[in-house]
Design a protein around this motif. Structure first.
Motif, PDB file in Angstrom:
ATOM      1  N   ASP A 140       0.814  -1.218   0.000  1.00 23.34           N
ATOM      2  CA  ASP A 140       0.000   0.000   0.000  1.00 23.34           C
ATOM      3  C   ASP A 140       0.843   1.262   0.000  1.00 23.34           C
ATOM      4  OD1 ASP A 140      -2.275  -1.482  -0.043  1.00 23.34           O
ATOM      5  OD2 ASP A 140      -2.638  -1.379   2.111  1.00 23.34           O
ATOM      6  N   LEU A 141       2.172   1.126   0.070  1.00 28.18           N
ATOM      7  CA  LEU A 141       3.062   2.276   0.020  1.00 28.18           C
ATOM      8  C   LEU A 141       3.751   2.338  -1.339  1.00 28.18           C
ATOM      9  CD1 LEU A 141       4.812   2.148   3.518  1.00 28.18           C
ATOM     10  CD2 LEU A 141       2.994   3.694   2.778  1.00 28.18           C
ATOM     11  N   PRO A 142       4.019   3.545  -1.856  1.00 32.40           N
ATOM     12  CA  PRO A 142       4.703   3.661  -3.146  1.00 32.40           C
ATOM     13  C   PRO A 142       6.173   3.299  -3.027  1.00 32.40           C
ATOM     14  CG  PRO A 142       4.360   5.831  -2.189  1.00 32.40           C
ATOM     15  CD  PRO A 142       3.639   4.867  -1.297  1.00 32.40           C
ATOM     16  N   ASP A 143       6.787   3.047  -4.169  1.00 32.73           N
ATOM     17  CA  ASP A 143       8.227   2.785  -4.194  1.00 32.73           C
ATOM     18  C   ASP A 143       8.971   3.964  -3.564  1.00 32.73           C
ATOM     19  OD1 ASP A 143       7.781   0.404  -5.487  1.00 32.73           O
ATOM     20  OD2 ASP A 143       8.187   1.204  -7.490  1.00 32.73           O
ATOM     21  N   GLY A 144      10.052   3.653  -2.866  1.00 25.79           N
ATOM     22  CA  GLY A 144      10.865   4.699  -2.279  1.00 25.79           C
ATOM     23  C   GLY A 144      10.456   5.081  -0.869  1.00 25.79           C
ATOM     24  N   ALA A 145       9.439   4.418  -0.309  1.00 25.18           N
ATOM     25  CA  ALA A 145       9.045   4.708   1.067  1.00 25.18           C
ATOM     26  C   ALA A 145      10.168   4.309   2.018  1.00 25.18           C
ATOM     27  CB  ALA A 145       7.762   3.972   1.419  1.00 25.18           C
ATOM     28  N   LEU A 146      10.213   4.985   3.157  1.00 21.09           N
ATOM     29  CA  LEU A 146      11.217   4.726   4.179  1.00 21.09           C
ATOM     30  C   LEU A 146      10.533   4.172   5.423  1.00 21.09           C
ATOM     31  CD1 LEU A 146      13.287   8.031   3.860  1.00 21.09           C
ATOM     32  CD2 LEU A 146      13.955   5.755   3.044  1.00 21.09           C
ATOM     33  N   LEU A 147      11.200   3.210   6.092  1.00 24.75           N
ATOM     34  CA  LEU A 147      10.622   2.557   7.254  1.00 24.75           C
ATOM     35  C   LEU A 147      11.560   2.643   8.451  1.00 24.75           C
ATOM     36  CD1 LEU A 147       9.237  -0.732   5.673  1.00 24.75           C
ATOM     37  CD2 LEU A 147       7.966   1.358   6.182  1.00 24.75           C
ATOM     38  N   ASP A 148      10.975   2.807   9.614  1.00 23.51           N
ATOM     39  CA  ASP A 148      11.695   2.665  10.869  1.00 23.51           C
ATOM     40  C   ASP A 148      12.179   1.216  10.966  1.00 23.51           C
ATOM     41  OD1 ASP A 148      12.409   2.190  13.540  1.00 23.51           O
ATOM     42  OD2 ASP A 148      10.799   3.419  14.342  1.00 23.51           O
ATOM     43  N   PRO A 149      13.463   0.971  11.196  1.00 23.49           N
ATOM     44  CA  PRO A 149      13.949  -0.415  11.221  1.00 23.49           C
ATOM     45  C   PRO A 149      13.285  -1.267  12.294  1.00 23.49           C
ATOM     46  CG  PRO A 149      15.631   1.108  12.011  1.00 23.49           C
ATOM     47  CD  PRO A 149      14.547   1.941  11.410  1.00 23.49           C
ATOM     48  N   LEU A 150      12.793  -0.646  13.379  1.00 18.52           N
ATOM     49  CA  LEU A 150      12.094  -1.391  14.426  1.00 18.52           C
ATOM     50  C   LEU A 150      10.588  -1.207  14.360  1.00 18.52           C
ATOM     51  CD1 LEU A 150      14.439  -0.902  17.519  1.00 18.52           C
ATOM     52  CD2 LEU A 150      14.354  -2.806  15.888  1.00 18.52           C
ATOM     53  N   ARG A 151      10.100  -0.562  13.309  1.00 23.29           N
ATOM     54  CA  ARG A 151       8.664  -0.327  13.116  1.00 23.29           C
ATOM     55  C   ARG A 151       8.049   0.431  14.302  1.00 23.29           C
ATOM     56  NH1 ARG A 151      10.754  -2.620   9.326  1.00 23.29           N
ATOM     57  NH2 ARG A 151       9.677  -3.793   7.696  1.00 23.29           N
ATOM     58  N   ARG A 152       8.833   1.293  14.943  1.00 25.38           N
ATOM     59  CA  ARG A 152       8.295   2.082  16.051  1.00 25.38           C
ATOM     60  C   ARG A 152       7.593   3.332  15.553  1.00 25.38           C
ATOM     61  NH1 ARG A 152      14.105   2.831  18.595  1.00 25.38           N
ATOM     62  NH2 ARG A 152      14.287   3.402  16.397  1.00 25.38           N
ATOM     63  N   GLY A 153       8.132   3.928  14.510  1.00 25.89           N
ATOM     64  CA  GLY A 153       7.618   5.201  14.030  1.00 25.89           C
ATOM     65  C   GLY A 153       6.831   5.049  12.743  1.00 25.89           C
ATOM     66  N   PRO A 154       6.220   6.122  12.283  1.00 34.10           N
ATOM     67  CA  PRO A 154       5.402   6.072  11.069  1.00 34.10           C
ATOM     68  C   PRO A 154       6.238   5.863   9.812  1.00 34.10           C
ATOM     69  CG  PRO A 154       5.651   8.332  11.821  1.00 34.10           C
ATOM     70  CD  PRO A 154       6.228   7.472  12.903  1.00 34.10           C
ATOM     71  N   ALA A 155       5.643   5.205   8.835  1.00 34.57           N
ATOM     72  CA  ALA A 155       6.274   5.122   7.526  1.00 34.57           C
ATOM     73  C   ALA A 155       6.289   6.507   6.889  1.00 34.57           C
ATOM     74  CB  ALA A 155       5.500   4.148   6.641  1.00 34.57           C
ATOM     75  N   ILE A 156       7.312   6.764   6.087  1.00 35.91           N
ATOM     76  CA  ILE A 156       7.423   8.034   5.361  1.00 35.91           C
ATOM     77  C   ILE A 156       7.460   7.728   3.870  1.00 35.91           C
ATOM     78  CG2 ILE A 156       8.869  10.058   4.911  1.00 35.91           C
ATOM     79  CD1 ILE A 156       9.931   9.837   7.757  1.00 35.91           C
ATOM     80  N   TRP A 157       6.602   8.418   3.115  1.00 33.92           N
ATOM     81  CA  TRP A 157       6.643   8.254   1.665  1.00 33.92           C
ATOM     82  C   TRP A 157       6.512   9.609   1.002  1.00 33.92           C
ATOM     83  CZ3 TRP A 157       2.121   9.307  -1.190  1.00 33.92           C
ATOM     84  CH2 TRP A 157       0.933   9.360  -0.452  1.00 33.92           C
ATOM     85  N   PHE A 158       6.793   9.628  -0.308  1.00 30.65           N
ATOM     86  CA  PHE A 158       6.926  10.889  -1.024  1.00 30.65           C
ATOM     87  C   PHE A 158       5.931  10.936  -2.179  1.00 30.65           C
ATOM     88  CE2 PHE A 158      10.820   9.696   1.001  1.00 30.65           C
ATOM     89  CZ  PHE A 158      11.170  10.842   1.692  1.00 30.65           C
ATOM     90  N   GLN A 159       5.229  12.054  -2.262  1.00 32.17           N
ATOM     91  CA  GLN A 159       4.206  12.248  -3.277  1.00 32.17           C
ATOM     92  C   GLN A 159       4.686  13.262  -4.313  1.00 32.17           C
ATOM     93  OE1 GLN A 159      -0.290  12.058  -2.576  1.00 32.17           O
ATOM     94  NE2 GLN A 159       0.168  14.204  -2.231  1.00 32.17           N
TER      95      GLN A 159
END
Length: 225
Positions: A140-159
């Protein structure tokens, strides 16, 4: 190689077990009465063979949050669905229930979307300042999204922006919730002074704004297959 599971197939498989599909991960809460009880519940869950590379969990004084997906692909697979059932049954044998959260805390995930004219230019900054990683992202996220390595924080993606939009905010939150929680979350936001800007993409997402026009989307997995 088997065809990827649809979101509907995933939800149908895990819903009756008390798990919910949230942003490419199936999530459940196990209620406990203490941190020690949380540790015991977690030990029970991780005793299921084959959970490495699939199961992550958070321990709290009142609950354990379990998440399942295949880390190397960033998606939920048939193997994850089998693990969900086995973990549910293993916990049930200890009188522990897998549930879709409660009034105190429901399963959810937060995304931060950043509008950009040149995504390749600004993405390295956001990766550096957050310490986020390049890993397989949920579908559900576009290519190039960034993830917290421990999944603690929100995903970041670019529009991608086609031209500057100084009249609009260029950063907004996406709040991913189970489908049955979307209406109450929207109603609460409207009661708090928000405005519904668009619902044409519902039930995938609804666009809301605060009294000053800053935007947030309430999202579900529905309407995306």
């Amino acid at each position: 190689m088997p065809a990827p599971l649809t979101r509907q197939q995933i939800s149908d498989a895990v819903g009756p077990l008390g798990w919910r599909l949230i942003l490419g991960v199936v999530v459940t809460h196990v209620r406990v009465t203490s941190v020690a009880a949380a540790a015991e519940a977690a030990t029970c869950a991780v005793s299921v063979p084959g959970v490495d590379g699939h199961l992550t969990l958070d321990l709290n004084a009142d609950r354990v949050v379990l998440r399942l997906h295949t880390l190397v692909t960033g998606s939920v697979t048939g193997y994850d669905l089998r693990l969900a059932r086995t973990i549910t049954d293993t916990l049930a044998a200890r009188d522990l229930r897998t549930e879709a959260g409660d009034a105190a805390a429901v399963p959810q995930a937060i995304e931060i979307a950043i509008d950009a004219l040149d995504i390749a230019l600004i993405r390295p900054f956001w990766q550096a300042v957050t310490g986020y990683v390049d890993e397989p992202c949920p579908p559900d996220l576009p290519d190039g999204a960034l993830l917290d390595p421990l999944r603690r924080g929100p995903a970041i993606w670019f529009q991608q922006m086609d031209e500057p939009r100084p009249q609009r905010n260029r950063l907004h939150l996406d709040v991913d919730v189970p489908p049955e929680q979307a209406a109450s979350r929207i109603d609460a936001a409207l009661a708090a002074g928000g405005t519904l800007l668009a619902d044409d993409a519902a039930p995938a997402f609804w666009v809301l704004a605060d009294p000053e026009g800053n935007e947030a989307c309430v999202c579900t997995w529905q309407g995306r297959d």
